[in-house]
Design an enzyme around this catalytic site. Sequence first.
Site, PDB file in Angstrom:
ATOM      1  N   GLY A 274       0.819  -1.214   0.000  1.00 54.94           N
ATOM      2  CA  GLY A 274       0.000   0.000   0.000  1.00 54.94           C
ATOM      3  C   GLY A 274       0.851   1.261   0.000  1.00 54.94           C
ATOM      4  O   GLY A 274       0.574   2.216  -0.743  1.00 54.94           O
TER       5      GLY A 274
ATOM      6  N   GLU B  20      11.151   2.876   5.901  1.00 54.07           N
ATOM      7  CA  GLU B  20      10.929   1.438   6.094  1.00 54.07           C
ATOM      8  C   GLU B  20      11.940   0.927   7.113  1.00 54.07           C
ATOM      9  O   GLU B  20      13.136   1.183   6.985  1.00 54.07           O
ATOM     10  CB  GLU B  20      11.086   0.715   4.756  1.00 54.07           C
TER      11      GLU B  20
ATOM     12  N   CYS C  35       3.802  -8.750   1.964  1.00 53.91           N
ATOM     13  CA  CYS C  35       3.488  -9.570   0.788  1.00 53.91           C
ATOM     14  C   CYS C  35       4.748 -10.102   0.118  1.00 53.91           C
ATOM     15  O   CYS C  35       4.879 -11.289  -0.132  1.00 53.91           O
ATOM     16  CB  CYS C  35       2.661  -8.751  -0.204  1.00 53.91           C
TER      17      CYS C  35
ATOM     18  N   CYS D 238       2.602 -13.293   0.844  1.00 53.38           N
ATOM     19  CA  CYS D 238       2.074 -13.891  -0.386  1.00 53.38           C
ATOM     20  C   CYS D 238       3.136 -14.522  -1.284  1.00 53.38           C
ATOM     21  O   CYS D 238       2.965 -15.651  -1.749  1.00 53.38           O
ATOM     22  CB  CYS D 238       1.369 -12.822  -1.235  1.00 53.38           C
TER      23      CYS D 238
ATOM     24  N   LYS E  11       5.270 -17.405   0.279  1.00 53.66           N
ATOM     25  CA  LYS E  11       4.289 -18.463   0.545  1.00 53.66           C
ATOM     26  C   LYS E  11       3.939 -19.219  -0.730  1.00 53.66           C
ATOM     27  O   LYS E  11       3.938 -20.437  -0.766  1.00 53.66           O
ATOM     28  CB  LYS E  11       3.040 -17.824   1.171  1.00 53.66           C
TER      29      LYS E  11
ATOM     30  N   TYR F 124      11.632  -3.493  -6.172  1.00 54.99           N
ATOM     31  CA  TYR F 124      10.854  -2.508  -5.412  1.00 54.99           C
ATOM     32  C   TYR F 124      11.687  -1.254  -5.142  1.00 54.99           C
ATOM     33  O   TYR F 124      11.186  -0.128  -5.240  1.00 54.99           O
ATOM     34  CB  TYR F 124      10.343  -3.116  -4.109  1.00 54.99           C
TER      35      TYR F 124
ATOM     36  N   TYR G 209      -6.648 -18.443   6.806  1.00 50.92           N
ATOM     37  CA  TYR G 209      -5.850 -18.507   5.575  1.00 50.92           C
ATOM     38  C   TYR G 209      -4.473 -19.120   5.827  1.00 50.92           C
ATOM     39  O   TYR G 209      -4.043 -20.035   5.142  1.00 50.92           O
ATOM     40  CB  TYR G 209      -5.574 -17.082   5.069  1.00 50.92           C
ATOM     41  N   ILE G 210      -3.768 -18.533   6.791  1.00 50.92           N
ATOM     42  CA  ILE G 210      -2.357 -18.903   6.957  1.00 50.92           C
ATOM     43  C   ILE G 210      -2.242 -20.341   7.437  1.00 50.92           C
ATOM     44  O   ILE G 210      -1.396 -21.106   6.958  1.00 50.92           O
ATOM     45  CB  ILE G 210      -1.656 -17.911   7.916  1.00 50.92           C
TER      46      ILE G 210
ATOM     47  N   GLU H 134      -3.019 -22.777   4.552  1.00 49.46           N
ATOM     48  CA  GLU H 134      -1.991 -22.728   3.501  1.00 49.46           C
ATOM     49  C   GLU H 134      -0.719 -23.433   3.959  1.00 49.46           C
ATOM     50  O   GLU H 134      -0.122 -24.225   3.228  1.00 49.46           O
ATOM     51  CB  GLU H 134      -1.702 -21.273   3.110  1.00 49.46           C
TER      52      GLU H 134
ATOM     53  N   ARG I 185      -9.915 -24.277  17.550  1.00 48.20           N
ATOM     54  CA  ARG I 185     -10.779 -24.210  18.730  1.00 48.20           C
ATOM     55  C   ARG I 185     -12.263 -24.421  18.419  1.00 48.20           C
ATOM     56  O   ARG I 185     -13.047 -24.621  19.316  1.00 48.20           O
ATOM     57  CB  ARG I 185     -10.576 -22.884  19.441  1.00 48.20           C
TER      58      ARG I 185
ATOM     59  N   ARG J 250     -13.422 -20.292   8.890  1.00 52.89           N
ATOM     60  CA  ARG J 250     -14.634 -19.600   9.324  1.00 52.89           C
ATOM     61  C   ARG J 250     -14.840 -18.355   8.466  1.00 52.89           C
ATOM     62  O   ARG J 250     -13.880 -17.634   8.164  1.00 52.89           O
ATOM     63  CB  ARG J 250     -14.503 -19.186  10.803  1.00 52.89           C
TER      64      ARG J 250
ATOM     65  N   ASP K  56      -3.277  -3.177   5.863  1.00 52.93           N
ATOM     66  CA  ASP K  56      -3.636  -4.013   7.017  1.00 52.93           C
ATOM     67  C   ASP K  56      -3.740  -3.237   8.325  1.00 52.93           C
ATOM     68  O   ASP K  56      -4.436  -3.672   9.242  1.00 52.93           O
ATOM     69  CB  ASP K  56      -2.608  -5.139   7.210  1.00 52.93           C
TER      70      ASP K  56
ATOM     71  N   HIS L  93     -14.092 -26.142 -23.444  1.00 48.32           N
ATOM     72  CA  HIS L  93     -14.084 -27.573 -23.175  1.00 48.32           C
ATOM     73  C   HIS L  93     -12.757 -28.191 -23.572  1.00 48.32           C
ATOM     74  O   HIS L  93     -12.222 -27.825 -24.612  1.00 48.32           O
ATOM     75  CB  HIS L  93     -15.242 -28.222 -23.946  1.00 48.32           C
TER      76      HIS L  93
ATOM     77  N   GLU M 107     -15.762 -24.571 -17.109  1.00 43.11           N
ATOM     78  CA  GLU M 107     -17.008 -24.588 -17.901  1.00 43.11           C
ATOM     79  C   GLU M 107     -18.214 -24.977 -17.033  1.00 43.11           C
ATOM     80  O   GLU M 107     -19.347 -24.652 -17.366  1.00 43.11           O
ATOM     81  CB  GLU M 107     -16.894 -25.504 -19.116  1.00 43.11           C
TER      82      GLU M 107
HETATM   83  P1  NDP Z   1      -7.256 -15.394  10.344  1.00 38.36           P
HETATM   84  O1  NDP Z   1      -7.882 -14.324  11.101  1.00 38.36           O
HETATM   85  O2  NDP Z   1      -7.730 -15.736   8.975  1.00 38.36           O
HETATM   86  O3  NDP Z   1      -7.279 -16.743  11.193  1.00 38.36           O
HETATM   87  C1  NDP Z   1      -6.847 -16.790  12.521  1.00 38.36           C
HETATM   88  C2  NDP Z   1      -7.147 -18.162  13.070  1.00 38.36           C
HETATM   89  O4  NDP Z   1      -6.635 -18.268  14.391  1.00 38.36           O
HETATM   90  C3  NDP Z   1      -8.643 -18.427  13.154  1.00 38.36           C
HETATM   91  O5  NDP Z   1      -8.857 -19.781  12.851  1.00 38.36           O
HETATM   92  C4  NDP Z   1      -8.932 -18.112  14.628  1.00 38.36           C
HETATM   93  O6  NDP Z   1     -10.032 -18.793  15.157  1.00 38.36           O
HETATM   94  C5  NDP Z   1      -7.669 -18.623  15.286  1.00 38.36           C
HETATM   95  N1  NDP Z   1      -7.425 -18.023  16.594  1.00 38.36           N
HETATM   96  C6  NDP Z   1      -7.498 -16.709  16.913  1.00 38.36           C
HETATM   97  N2  NDP Z   1      -7.211 -16.529  18.212  1.00 38.36           N
HETATM   98  C7  NDP Z   1      -6.960 -17.746  18.731  1.00 38.36           C
HETATM   99  C8  NDP Z   1      -6.621 -18.217  20.033  1.00 38.36           C
HETATM  100  N3  NDP Z   1      -6.499 -17.372  21.051  1.00 38.36           N
HETATM  101  N4  NDP Z   1      -6.444 -19.539  20.206  1.00 38.36           N
HETATM  102  C9  NDP Z   1      -6.587 -20.389  19.175  1.00 38.36           C
HETATM  103  N5  NDP Z   1      -6.899 -20.002  17.922  1.00 38.36           N
HETATM  104  C10 NDP Z   1      -7.084 -18.700  17.700  1.00 38.36           C
HETATM  105  O7  NDP Z   1      -5.723 -15.013  10.341  1.00 38.36           O
HETATM  106  P2  NDP Z   1      -4.462 -15.522   9.529  1.00 38.36           P
HETATM  107  O8  NDP Z   1      -3.337 -15.299  10.457  1.00 38.36           O
HETATM  108  O9  NDP Z   1      -4.662 -16.889   8.963  1.00 38.36           O
HETATM  109  O10 NDP Z   1      -4.389 -14.506   8.332  1.00 38.36           O
HETATM  110  C11 NDP Z   1      -4.399 -13.112   8.569  1.00 38.36           C
HETATM  111  C12 NDP Z   1      -4.937 -12.365   7.398  1.00 38.36           C
HETATM  112  O11 NDP Z   1      -3.965 -12.358   6.389  1.00 38.36           O
HETATM  113  C13 NDP Z   1      -6.165 -12.991   6.758  1.00 38.36           C
HETATM  114  O12 NDP Z   1      -7.353 -12.513   7.348  1.00 38.36           O
HETATM  115  C14 NDP Z   1      -6.053 -12.598   5.338  1.00 38.36           C
HETATM  116  O13 NDP Z   1      -6.751 -11.412   5.160  1.00 38.36           O
HETATM  117  C15 NDP Z   1      -4.572 -12.407   5.120  1.00 38.36           C
HETATM  118  N6  NDP Z   1      -4.017 -13.487   4.329  1.00 38.36           N
HETATM  119  C16 NDP Z   1      -4.447 -13.667   3.047  1.00 38.36           C
HETATM  120  C17 NDP Z   1      -3.954 -14.685   2.278  1.00 38.36           C
HETATM  121  C18 NDP Z   1      -4.458 -14.882   0.890  1.00 38.36           C
HETATM  122  O14 NDP Z   1      -5.028 -13.947   0.338  1.00 38.36           O
HETATM  123  N7  NDP Z   1      -4.303 -16.054   0.292  1.00 38.36           N
HETATM  124  C19 NDP Z   1      -2.943 -15.612   2.798  1.00 38.36           C
HETATM  125  C20 NDP Z   1      -2.567 -15.358   4.159  1.00 38.36           C
HETATM  126  C21 NDP Z   1      -3.090 -14.328   4.875  1.00 38.36           C
HETATM  127  P3  NDP Z   1     -11.539 -18.235  15.013  1.00 38.36           P
HETATM  128  O15 NDP Z   1     -12.012 -18.611  13.656  1.00 38.36           O
HETATM  129  O16 NDP Z   1     -12.233 -18.992  16.094  1.00 38.36           O
HETATM  130  O17 NDP Z   1     -11.501 -16.773  15.262  1.00 38.36           O
END
Ligand code: NDP
Length: 450
Positions: A16, A35, A43, A48, A51, A99, A177-178, A181, A198, A204, A302, A435, A440
């Site tokens: 950004g 920086e 990223c 990204c 990864k 960059y 996500y993380i 992945e 949990r 979710r 972010d 096809h 498709e």
């Molecule tokens: P997320 O917010 O997607 O996931 C965090 C996970 O940790 C959830 O499953 C959450 O559970 C769990 N969690 C949170 N607190 C606790 C706790 N105290 N104890 C146990 N589990 C816990 O975060 P990520 O770190 O995976 O990714 C961060 C952001 O980075 C994403 O939202 C996304 O926007 C971006 N990202 C995008 C990617 C892509 O575009 N491909 C790749 C990687 C990151 P719960 O569901 O219960 O809250």
Amino acid sequence: MTRYDYDLFVIGAGSGGVRAARIAAGHGARVAICEESRVGGTCVIRGCVPKKLLVYASQFAESFADAAGYGWSAPESQFSWPALIRAKDAEIDRLNRIYLGLLDNAGVDLHMGRGRLVDDHTVAVGEARFTAERILIAVGGRPWVPDIPGKELGFTSDGAFHLEKQPRRVLIAGAGYIAVEFAGIFNGLGSEVTLAYRRDRILRGFDGDVRLAVERGMAGRGVDFRYHAAPARLEAVGEGIRVTYSDDRTQVVDGVMFATGRQPYTWDLGLEQVGVQTGPGNRIEVDDYSRTSVEHIFAVGDVTDRFNLTPVALMEGHAFADTQFGGMDRPVEHADTPAAVFSQPPVGTVGLTEEQAQAHGLRVKVFRSEFTPMKYTLAGRQEKGMMKLVVDADTNRVVGCHVVGPDASEMLQGFAVAVRAGLTKADFDRTIGIHPTAAEELVTMRQPLA
Ligand code: NDP
């Protein structure tokens, strides 16, 4: 005479910040950026890009295995984690140089060091002080780790890219996500992976059918899911780490990765001092023009915790620069932001999930197809892909499109244009398929689910 050193000072040279700096400079502004780590940001340096390189690396084992069904007999393959990390580091160095070149070519001054607001027109970088008419905060986020005993024995996505050794048995905490992945990465590279979450299903917030299809695909590849489980304590034992879960079960692994979310990197920035307001989770509160509570201080990416995706930060930075320095009126636009999860199987998604559409009070028609990707037929792989269209029954508009399966992320970009353009199911139906492809299916689904 100008009152300030710069027209714009950007704190943070990630996606950004760099985009905003370059566009503003292109509009004729005098721009500086600072920086504290490496130009490129999350990223490019620790997100990204590295990864996705690791995802590619982890997919070869599957290709080698599937090749036999196509008549190939491949020699025994061997994988070297240090060789992968070295190659990845070289590529990140190359991108970092690109960059740096982009900033230089745009005439943006780069100051290396952590930026901190001193007053509402002054940024300190180390001992130096710079004044600017406008300031943009684009410092991103940082991994968040729950405060449990032994947490320092674990690592986050930042550390995952620099592990000296590949953990043979790895526990991943979290199911966003993380987590999914990296579960795919380690699993594909041959580690034994446990994903502890949990609640009761990964990803979710994604469409229910997507969550199920990804879970099945990951389980089919050997990832072990532990639901209703969060690590409560880590202890070093011999060569490994003993994990004690909240329900007192234990497990010994070689590595624990916390993928438990990220938080805006707002601490020690001087925000309170100059009156920049923060909201839940310490995110910087901004309006549709990315303006903070201080008239000439802005924030994108972010750190504002809107949609934490690189292309969104790029859009926000670009819109900010066009509005403030290009004489345009460009509020941010987050509607129908497409996203991909580079899990294995991967996900591509845009628009409303079925659950969201219902929560919005829409009368929905759902079209869904589950099928075996053609490539898997000769390979003997049992996994099914999933495609789904969520349609507003009153307008016939396609309000959501969700795909799980090979190439889902590539496929979704084009369909995101269609959803964003407000096209109807009839428009999809009129479109001739390509096809034989998986995509498709998205233009040939005729019968809504009952
Ligand atoms: P997320 O917010 O997607 O996931 C965090 C996970 O940790 C959830 O499953 C959450 O559970 C769990 N969690 C949170 N607190 C606790 C706790 N105290 N104890 C146990 N589990 C816990 O975060 P990520 O770190 O995976 O990714 C961060 C952001 O980075 C994403 O939202 C996304 O926007 C971006 N990202 C995008 C990617 C892509 O575009 N491909 C790749 C990687 C990151 P719960 O569901 O219960 O809250």
